[in-house]
Motif scaffolding. Structure first.
Motif, PDB file in Angstrom:
ATOM      1  N   ARG A 194       0.850  -1.198   0.000  1.00 48.22           N
ATOM      2  CA  ARG A 194       0.000   0.000   0.000  1.00 48.22           C
ATOM      3  C   ARG A 194       0.869   1.226   0.000  1.00 48.22           C
ATOM      4  N   ILE A 195       0.429   2.247  -0.726  1.00 48.16           N
ATOM      5  CA  ILE A 195       1.201   3.483  -0.788  1.00 48.16           C
ATOM      6  C   ILE A 195       0.219   4.628  -1.021  1.00 48.16           C
ATOM      7  N   SER A 196       0.599   5.831  -0.577  1.00 50.53           N
ATOM      8  CA  SER A 196      -0.317   6.968  -0.727  1.00 50.53           C
ATOM      9  C   SER A 196      -0.116   7.640  -2.087  1.00 50.53           C
ATOM     10  N   PHE A 197      -1.113   8.420  -2.483  1.00 53.31           N
ATOM     11  CA  PHE A 197      -0.994   9.187  -3.727  1.00 53.31           C
ATOM     12  C   PHE A 197       0.245  10.080  -3.686  1.00 53.31           C
ATOM     13  N   GLU A 198       0.442  10.753  -2.530  1.00 49.97           N
ATOM     14  CA  GLU A 198       1.543  11.716  -2.423  1.00 49.97           C
ATOM     15  C   GLU A 198       2.891  11.030  -2.649  1.00 49.97           C
ATOM     16  N   GLU A 199       3.076   9.857  -2.017  1.00 45.04           N
ATOM     17  CA  GLU A 199       4.344   9.145  -2.190  1.00 45.04           C
ATOM     18  C   GLU A 199       4.516   8.710  -3.644  1.00 45.04           C
ATOM     19  N   THR A 200       3.432   8.226  -4.234  1.00 47.12           N
ATOM     20  CA  THR A 200       3.495   7.772  -5.618  1.00 47.12           C
ATOM     21  C   THR A 200       3.842   8.936  -6.554  1.00 47.12           C
ATOM     22  N   LEU A 201       3.262  10.108  -6.279  1.00 47.69           N
ATOM     23  CA  LEU A 201       3.584  11.287  -7.087  1.00 47.69           C
ATOM     24  C   LEU A 201       5.058  11.641  -6.970  1.00 47.69           C
ATOM     25  N   GLU A 202       5.586  11.587  -5.744  1.00 47.55           N
ATOM     26  CA  GLU A 202       7.001  11.912  -5.548  1.00 47.55           C
ATOM     27  C   GLU A 202       7.892  10.915  -6.301  1.00 47.55           C
ATOM     28  N   LEU A 203       7.534   9.631  -6.231  1.00 43.36           N
ATOM     29  CA  LEU A 203       8.338   8.616  -6.930  1.00 43.36           C
ATOM     30  C   LEU A 203       8.238   8.821  -8.441  1.00 43.36           C
ATOM     31  N   ALA A 204       7.000   9.014  -8.923  1.00 45.41           N
ATOM     32  CA  ALA A 204       6.802   9.124 -10.373  1.00 45.41           C
ATOM     33  C   ALA A 204       7.446  10.388 -10.935  1.00 45.41           C
ATOM     34  N   SER A 205       7.471  11.461 -10.135  1.00 47.09           N
ATOM     35  CA  SER A 205       8.058  12.688 -10.675  1.00 47.09           C
ATOM     36  C   SER A 205       9.567  12.735 -10.458  1.00 47.09           C
ATOM     37  N   HIS A 206      10.135  11.707  -9.830  1.00 44.40           N
ATOM     38  CA  HIS A 206      11.587  11.667  -9.668  1.00 44.40           C
ATOM     39  C   HIS A 206      12.200  10.450 -10.327  1.00 44.40           C
ATOM     40  N   PRO A 253       7.061   0.455   6.856  1.00 46.59           N
ATOM     41  CA  PRO A 253       8.409   1.004   6.810  1.00 46.59           C
ATOM     42  C   PRO A 253       8.347   2.530   6.731  1.00 46.59           C
ATOM     43  N   ILE A 254       9.404   3.178   7.226  1.00 48.45           N
ATOM     44  CA  ILE A 254       9.463   4.648   7.177  1.00 48.45           C
ATOM     45  C   ILE A 254       9.571   5.098   5.726  1.00 48.45           C
ATOM     46  N   ILE A 255      10.301   4.303   4.973  1.00 48.61           N
ATOM     47  CA  ILE A 255      10.532   4.632   3.570  1.00 48.61           C
ATOM     48  C   ILE A 255       9.716   3.690   2.686  1.00 48.61           C
ATOM     49  N   SER A 256       9.012   4.253   1.725  1.00 53.19           N
ATOM     50  CA  SER A 256       8.240   3.409   0.814  1.00 53.19           C
ATOM     51  C   SER A 256       9.076   2.967  -0.377  1.00 53.19           C
ATOM     52  N   GLY A 257       9.873   3.889  -0.881  1.00 50.71           N
ATOM     53  CA  GLY A 257      10.633   3.504  -2.055  1.00 50.71           C
ATOM     54  C   GLY A 257      11.716   4.498  -2.420  1.00 50.71           C
ATOM     55  N   ILE A 258      12.537   4.058  -3.378  1.00 47.15           N
ATOM     56  CA  ILE A 258      13.644   4.883  -3.865  1.00 47.15           C
ATOM     57  C   ILE A 258      13.492   5.017  -5.374  1.00 47.15           C
ATOM     58  N   ALA A 259      13.498   6.259  -5.836  1.00 51.32           N
ATOM     59  CA  ALA A 259      13.454   6.482  -7.288  1.00 51.32           C
ATOM     60  C   ALA A 259      14.829   6.953  -7.743  1.00 51.32           C
ATOM     61  N   HIS A 260      15.142   6.691  -9.001  1.00 48.86           N
ATOM     62  CA  HIS A 260      16.390   7.246  -9.521  1.00 48.86           C
ATOM     63  C   HIS A 260      16.139   7.817 -10.908  1.00 48.86           C
ATOM     64  N   LEU A 347      19.035  10.581  -6.916  1.00 44.98           N
ATOM     65  CA  LEU A 347      18.420   9.528  -6.091  1.00 44.98           C
ATOM     66  C   LEU A 347      17.404  10.191  -5.173  1.00 44.98           C
ATOM     67  N   SER A 348      16.204   9.631  -5.100  1.00 45.08           N
ATOM     68  CA  SER A 348      15.184  10.199  -4.217  1.00 45.08           C
ATOM     69  C   SER A 348      14.615   9.124  -3.310  1.00 45.08           C
ATOM     70  N   LEU A 349      14.630   9.449  -2.038  1.00 45.14           N
ATOM     71  CA  LEU A 349      14.110   8.553  -1.014  1.00 45.14           C
ATOM     72  C   LEU A 349      12.735   9.094  -0.632  1.00 45.14           C
ATOM     73  N   VAL A 350      11.707   8.238  -0.708  1.00 46.55           N
ATOM     74  CA  VAL A 350      10.345   8.734  -0.492  1.00 46.55           C
ATOM     75  C   VAL A 350       9.639   7.918   0.589  1.00 46.55           C
ATOM     76  N   GLY A 351       8.987   8.608   1.516  1.00 45.37           N
ATOM     77  CA  GLY A 351       8.222   7.889   2.523  1.00 45.37           C
ATOM     78  C   GLY A 351       7.458   8.840   3.428  1.00 45.37           C
ATOM     79  N   ALA A 352       6.171   8.553   3.622  1.00 47.29           N
ATOM     80  CA  ALA A 352       5.356   9.409   4.484  1.00 47.29           C
ATOM     81  C   ALA A 352       5.856   9.339   5.927  1.00 47.29           C
ATOM     82  N   GLY A 353       6.520   8.243   6.280  1.00 48.67           N
ATOM     83  CA  GLY A 353       7.025   8.050   7.638  1.00 48.67           C
ATOM     84  C   GLY A 353       8.124   9.027   8.023  1.00 48.67           C
TER      85      GLY A 353
END
Ligand code: ASP
Ligand code: MG
Length: 422
Positions: A194-206, A253-260, A347-353
């Motif tokens: 599960r992931i939030s819209f905000e986190e997904t936007l951050e990952l997709a835009s990075h 987890p504090i971090i949902s994902g890492i985009a590059h 490199l972008s580290l993304v997580g609502a936590g």
């Protein structure tokens, strides 16, 4: 009974067999008693092939004709899918974007949706039919066919789901969902449940090539839950929802994902006068050159020279025009030197936590330090920390950070079934 919009990407309908397989899957949902509306992309590489065909005819295709050409791809897949469903014994009708009531602005090739009035789709639902809508296309106020930009079928699907007040919009591709990092770089990447819209936007835009950015923006604005999953397996994928629906689990987890992202470059202006209005003038020039700036770093002027260095990142394909604009304005801006560097990675580290866990940046910087990687720029948002590194260090950086935040799975989980990742 639920109302479901199912979107199938090009790799899910790459050939006749796949079309039949997808039809079976849709039929199963329909027979379970749900209302099903389908959005479909062009088969396999059809859109690229059509683009290629156009360039063989001319290197200056009128945008209007290009749009008509490209929308042919989705019309092929939608009609074949309707035939396959009918053969399955499920009543189905296919509709172009125009028939589905999708009205856009006049920007050929990258049109925005201005209105969606899916009357015919609603009538199909009432008639117990599966409505199949061509993705990525609409019609403008002049009645000319338009397209929404590459990957735009996701946006069609989410817009339809919003207009039809669907319970969920399922996005089918050839991967099992969203992963904590690109599995081609991090084989131990984990599927994100599960992931939030905000986190997904951050990952997709990075740099994460997971979903069409505009589709996620739409989903957030209209609160349409997305289920990103594979059409090649029956596994649950990733549920993208608002943060409140996502809930907070102690075990999250504090971090949902890492985009590059390898598509960015850095421009540094050396010795910019440190006076009011300097940055305004500089970024005025940059904006007039249509550059999409991401990070900006301005150093403190230390040596009482009254000058400072300013660096910013932008997509590599925008470096040349931006550089020209800045060089033309050099006297007005008063800087000493312009340096453009295309060999950078982001490199972008993304997580609502991150909001409630201090120390995330320290942990990130330590991980990079231990891996011997130099950080050139840093930027943060409420739920993201991004760093710029040398491009050749990027893969190592992503792996090191993935491990440092305990995101590694026991075994590799990611399978790409079709091969395209969409
Ligand atoms: N067929 C279009 C493309 O390849 C739209 C899509 O697949 O979403 O970009
Ligand atoms: Mg496609």
């Amino acid at each position: 009974m639920a109302r479901v919009v199912q979107k199938f990407g090009g790799s899910s309908v790459a050939d006749a067999e796949s079309v039949k397989r997808v039809a079976k899957r849709i039929a199963t949902t329909k027979r379970a008693g749900h209302e099903v509306v389908v959005v479909v992309s062009a088969m396999g590489d059809t859109t690229d092939d059509l683009l290629d065909l156009a360039t063989q005819v001319t290197d200056d295709a009128p945008k209007r004709e290009m749009d008509i050409l490209l929308t042919a791809g989705e019309r092929i897949s939608m009609s074949l899918l309707a035939m396959a469903l009918t053969a399955e014994g499920v009543s189905a009708r296919s509709y172009t974007g125009q028939q589905a009531g999708l009205v856009t602005d006049i920007n050929h090739g990258r049109a925005s949706i201005v209105k969606l009035a899916p009357e015919r789709i609603l009538r199909s639902i009432e008639a117990d039919q599966v409505a199949i809508v061509a993705g990525f296309q609409g019609v403008n106020e002049n009645n000319d066919v338009t397209t929404l930009g590459r990957g735009g079928s996701d946006t069609t699907a989410v817009a339809l789901a919003a207009a039809l007040k669907a319970d969920v919009c399922e996005i089918y591709s050839d991967v099992d969902g969203l992963f904590s990092a690109d599995p081609r770089i991090v084989p131990k990447a984990k599927k994100i449940p599960r992931i939030s819209f905000e986190e997904t936007l951050e990952l997709a835009s990075h740099g994460a090539k997971i979903l069409h950015l505009r589709a996620v923006e739409f989903a957030r604005r209209y609160d349409v839950p997305l289920h990103v999953r594979s059409s090649f397996s029956t596994l649950e994928g990733t549920l993208v929802t608002s943060e409140s629906q996502k809930g907070t689990d102690m075990e999250d987890p504090i971090i949902s994902g890492i985009a590059h992202d390898r598509s960015q470059s850095k421009i540094t202006l050396v010795d910019v006068p440190d006076i009011p209005g300097s940055a305004a003038r500089l970024f005025g020039v940059v904006a007039a050159a249509d550059a999409n700036i991401d990070m900006i770093v301005q150093n403190v002027s230390t040596q009482n020279t009254g000058a400072t260095d300013i660096s910013f990142t932008l997509p590599t394909d925008q470096v040349a025009p931006t550089r020209r604009a800045l060089e033309a304005a050099r006297d007005e801006l008063g800087y000493a030197e312009l340096r453009a560097d295309e060999e950078v990675g982001l490199l972008s580290l993304v997580g609502a936590g991150m909001r409630s866990n201090p120390g995330v940046s320290a942990r990130l910087f330590s991980a990079l330090w231990e891996a011997g990687i130099n950080i050139e720029m840093i930027s943060t948002s409420e739920i993201r920390i991004s760093v710029v590194t040398r491009i050749e260090d990027l893969d190592t950086a992503v792996r090191a950070v993935h491990t440092a935040f305990e995101l590694d799975a026991e075994d590799s989980e990611a399978v790409v079934y079709g091969g395209t990742g969409r």
